[in-house]
Every structure is written in structure tokens, then in C-alpha cells.
Motif scaffolding. Sequence first.
Motif, PDB file in Angstrom:
ATOM      1  N   TYR A  17      20.235   3.210  27.331  1.00  0.00           N
ATOM      2  CA  TYR A  17      21.396   2.884  28.086  1.00  0.00           C
ATOM      3  C   TYR A  17      21.078   1.535  28.835  1.00  0.00           C
ATOM      4  CZ  TYR A  17      24.944   3.470  31.852  1.00  0.00           C
ATOM      5  OH  TYR A  17      25.876   3.060  32.825  1.00  0.00           O
ATOM      6  N   LYS A  18      21.898   0.350  28.633  1.00  0.00           N
ATOM      7  CA  LYS A  18      21.688  -0.950  29.160  1.00  0.00           C
ATOM      8  C   LYS A  18      20.250  -1.307  29.111  1.00  0.00           C
ATOM      9  CE  LYS A  18      25.777  -0.371  32.227  1.00  0.00           C
ATOM     10  NZ  LYS A  18      26.361  -0.508  33.689  1.00  0.00           N
ATOM     11  N   ASP A  19      19.736  -1.394  28.149  1.00  0.00           N
ATOM     12  CA  ASP A  19      18.117  -1.806  27.791  1.00  0.00           C
ATOM     13  C   ASP A  19      17.913  -2.907  27.015  1.00  0.00           C
ATOM     14  OD1 ASP A  19      15.314  -1.143  28.491  1.00  0.00           O
ATOM     15  OD2 ASP A  19      15.527   0.709  27.742  1.00  0.00           O
ATOM     16  N   SER A  20      16.616  -3.126  26.936  1.00  0.00           N
ATOM     17  CA  SER A  20      16.212  -4.140  25.861  1.00  0.00           C
ATOM     18  C   SER A  20      15.880  -3.309  24.546  1.00  0.00           C
ATOM     19  CB  SER A  20      15.241  -5.035  26.362  1.00  0.00           C
ATOM     20  OG  SER A  20      14.253  -5.364  25.286  1.00  0.00           O
ATOM     21  N   ARG A  21      16.094  -3.780  23.490  1.00  0.00           N
ATOM     22  CA  ARG A  21      15.610  -2.819  22.361  1.00  0.00           C
ATOM     23  C   ARG A  21      14.304  -3.232  22.306  1.00  0.00           C
ATOM     24  NH1 ARG A  21      18.028  -1.481  17.355  1.00  0.00           N
ATOM     25  NH2 ARG A  21      20.026  -2.864  17.979  1.00  0.00           N
ATOM     26  N   ASP A  22      13.500  -4.372  22.279  1.00  0.00           N
ATOM     27  CA  ASP A  22      12.245  -4.340  22.248  1.00  0.00           C
ATOM     28  C   ASP A  22      11.490  -3.438  23.552  1.00  0.00           C
ATOM     29  OD1 ASP A  22      12.638  -6.260  20.215  1.00  0.00           O
ATOM     30  OD2 ASP A  22      12.273  -7.883  21.469  1.00  0.00           O
ATOM     31  N   ASP A  23      11.866  -3.306  24.523  1.00  0.00           N
ATOM     32  CA  ASP A  23      11.131  -2.762  25.688  1.00  0.00           C
ATOM     33  C   ASP A  23      11.433  -1.092  25.001  1.00  0.00           C
ATOM     34  OD1 ASP A  23      10.658  -4.844  27.158  1.00  0.00           O
ATOM     35  OD2 ASP A  23      12.335  -4.571  28.439  1.00  0.00           O
ATOM     36  N   ALA A  24      12.538  -0.684  24.796  1.00  0.00           N
ATOM     37  CA  ALA A  24      12.649   0.668  24.410  1.00  0.00           C
ATOM     38  C   ALA A  24      11.799   1.123  23.179  1.00  0.00           C
ATOM     39  CB  ALA A  24      14.180   0.882  24.084  1.00  0.00           C
ATOM     40  N   LEU A  25      11.539   0.403  21.999  1.00  0.00           N
ATOM     41  CA  LEU A  25      10.883   0.472  20.986  1.00  0.00           C
ATOM     42  C   LEU A  25       9.492   0.693  21.653  1.00  0.00           C
ATOM     43  CD1 LEU A  25      12.339  -1.617  18.273  1.00  0.00           C
ATOM     44  CD2 LEU A  25      12.594   0.798  18.333  1.00  0.00           C
ATOM     45  N   VAL A  26       8.937  -0.356  22.223  1.00  0.00           N
ATOM     46  CA  VAL A  26       7.431  -0.269  22.824  1.00  0.00           C
ATOM     47  C   VAL A  26       7.311   1.092  23.498  1.00  0.00           C
ATOM     48  CG1 VAL A  26       6.044  -1.197  24.533  1.00  0.00           C
ATOM     49  CG2 VAL A  26       7.286  -2.710  22.997  1.00  0.00           C
ATOM     50  N   TRP A  27       8.343   1.434  24.576  1.00  0.00           N
ATOM     51  CA  TRP A  27       8.145   2.454  25.166  1.00  0.00           C
ATOM     52  C   TRP A  27       8.045   3.740  24.342  1.00  0.00           C
ATOM     53  CZ3 TRP A  27      10.061   4.306  30.279  1.00  0.00           C
ATOM     54  CH2 TRP A  27      10.311   5.543  30.413  1.00  0.00           C
ATOM     55  N   LEU A  28       8.913   3.941  23.226  1.00  0.00           N
ATOM     56  CA  LEU A  28       8.817   5.072  22.219  1.00  0.00           C
ATOM     57  C   LEU A  28       7.489   4.900  21.629  1.00  0.00           C
ATOM     58  CD1 LEU A  28      12.428   5.325  20.938  1.00  0.00           C
ATOM     59  CD2 LEU A  28      11.191   6.865  22.816  1.00  0.00           C
ATOM     60  N   ASP A  29       7.034   3.826  21.161  1.00  0.00           N
ATOM     61  CA  ASP A  29       5.711   3.768  20.489  1.00  0.00           C
ATOM     62  C   ASP A  29       4.708   4.306  21.317  1.00  0.00           C
ATOM     63  OD1 ASP A  29       4.087   2.891  18.235  1.00  0.00           O
ATOM     64  OD2 ASP A  29       3.335   1.332  19.517  1.00  0.00           O
ATOM     65  N   ARG A  30       4.511   3.957  22.875  1.00  0.00           N
ATOM     66  CA  ARG A  30       3.414   4.318  23.584  1.00  0.00           C
ATOM     67  C   ARG A  30       3.615   5.648  23.957  1.00  0.00           C
ATOM     68  NH1 ARG A  30       3.534  -0.879  27.369  1.00  0.00           N
ATOM     69  NH2 ARG A  30       2.463  -2.352  25.992  1.00  0.00           N
ATOM     70  N   LEU A  31       4.743   6.191  24.205  1.00  0.00           N
ATOM     71  CA  LEU A  31       4.789   7.565  25.082  1.00  0.00           C
ATOM     72  C   LEU A  31       5.294   8.750  23.857  1.00  0.00           C
ATOM     73  CD1 LEU A  31       6.923   6.556  28.276  1.00  0.00           C
ATOM     74  CD2 LEU A  31       4.446   6.999  27.819  1.00  0.00           C
ATOM     75  N   GLY A  32       5.773   8.300  22.615  1.00  0.00           N
ATOM     76  CA  GLY A  32       6.215   9.475  21.490  1.00  0.00           C
ATOM     77  C   GLY A  32       7.649   9.404  21.804  1.00  0.00           C
ATOM     78  N   ASP A  33       8.118   9.790  20.705  1.00  0.00           N
ATOM     79  CA  ASP A  33       9.788   9.778  20.308  1.00  0.00           C
ATOM     80  C   ASP A  33      10.184  11.249  20.005  1.00  0.00           C
ATOM     81  OD1 ASP A  33      12.195   9.206  19.694  1.00  0.00           O
ATOM     82  OD2 ASP A  33      11.820   7.808  18.069  1.00  0.00           O
ATOM     83  N   PRO A  34      10.807  11.559  20.927  1.00  0.00           N
ATOM     84  CA  PRO A  34      11.315  12.988  21.062  1.00  0.00           C
ATOM     85  C   PRO A  34      12.793  13.221  20.403  1.00  0.00           C
ATOM     86  CG  PRO A  34      11.776  12.283  23.328  1.00  0.00           C
ATOM     87  CD  PRO A  34      10.971  11.247  22.686  1.00  0.00           C
ATOM     88  N   TYR A  35      13.515  11.998  20.323  1.00  0.00           N
ATOM     89  CA  TYR A  35      14.559  11.937  19.655  1.00  0.00           C
ATOM     90  C   TYR A  35      14.826  11.799  18.218  1.00  0.00           C
ATOM     91  CZ  TYR A  35      15.016  10.297  24.464  1.00  0.00           C
ATOM     92  OH  TYR A  35      14.810  10.170  25.751  1.00  0.00           O
TER      93      TYR A  35
END
Length: 178
Positions: free
Chosen positions: A100-118
Motif C-alpha cells: 500500500y502506497k509504497d515503492s516497488r523496489d523498496d517492497a521487493l528488498v523488504w520481502l527479500d530480506r525478511l521473507g515473503d509470507p504472501y
Amino acid sequence: MKRFWLFMPLVVAVVLGAVLFAGIGKDPTKLDSALVGKPVPAFNLKDLNNPENSLNESLFQGEVTLLNVWGTWCPSCRDEHADLMWLAREKKVAIIGLNYKDSRDDALVWLDRLGDPYRKVIYDPKGTLGFDMGVYGAPETFVIDASGVVRYRHVGVVNGEVWEQILLPVINDAREKG
């Protein structure tokens, strides 16, 4: 006329007191949603991980699903992330993310670092689906039944206690009603 102005602070204080008193004791995680009992609004947004793919409300057909609204800008979203990973891995909960209201690049880095539960992540950079869902901010989590109908809205962090006491009973009820 001077008398009117003398009583104005008292009138303002009484009105303000009434407004504040009305909010005392209310649970801020229980914001009513006009969507409860209604289908997920129609949408057509990109898949965060595969921007050439479009996603729509058909994501919510066939099984009870959590729709988790999150953003990398949201400190509480980071707090709940490990619990979402646990729900996805250990409890096999179907979770769709709404970035929600985010940067695609930031979101992809986040999921890469923290894991992707989705299972899928809907990319909503302008907040259009969030707006249609009545989202105030993040995190928010919706329980959506197998027919795509919103059954519950939770505002705030999802953790073990919220899972056991709130979300699991709603999910079990949605599964029983089929």
C-alpha cells in the motif's frame, strides 16, 4: 452580546468533553467496515513480483484468505512480519499482501530480506484498492471467505494473540459456512 462570549469557553469545553468521553473505552482495532458482508471491490492492479501480470478480485475465490495491508514505511508492519511468516509456514494460512502506497523496489528488498509470507502481493502504489477497502493505514488485515466476501477487518498488528483470539475463530466460522 458580552454574556455570550463569557459562556463560549464553557460551551466549547462541554462539547469537547462529550466527544472525548464518547471515545473512552473503545477498542481502536475495531473500526467498523462498510465492506463486512460484501464482496471484495473489483480491482485490476499489478502483481508486485511480476509486474507484467495483473491481479483482480478472483484471487479471493476458492479458500478463506487473509488480505494483509502493508508498506515498507510502516514500523508496525515490520513488527508483525515474523508472525505472518509463522502463519504462512506453520499454520498454512493463505495470505495475500496488499503493498500500500509504497515503492516497488523498496517492497521487493523488504520481502527479500525478511521473507515473503504472501501467496501473491497486489501492488497498490496510489492506494486505490486500499481506498475502496476503507483502509486507514497499515497494517490492516481482512478475513475474506472462499466466495470473496469480506468477513472481518482487523486494524493493527497481527500476532499470536490476535491470531488465536480473533482471526482463527473468524476463519473457522467462514470455513464452516463454506
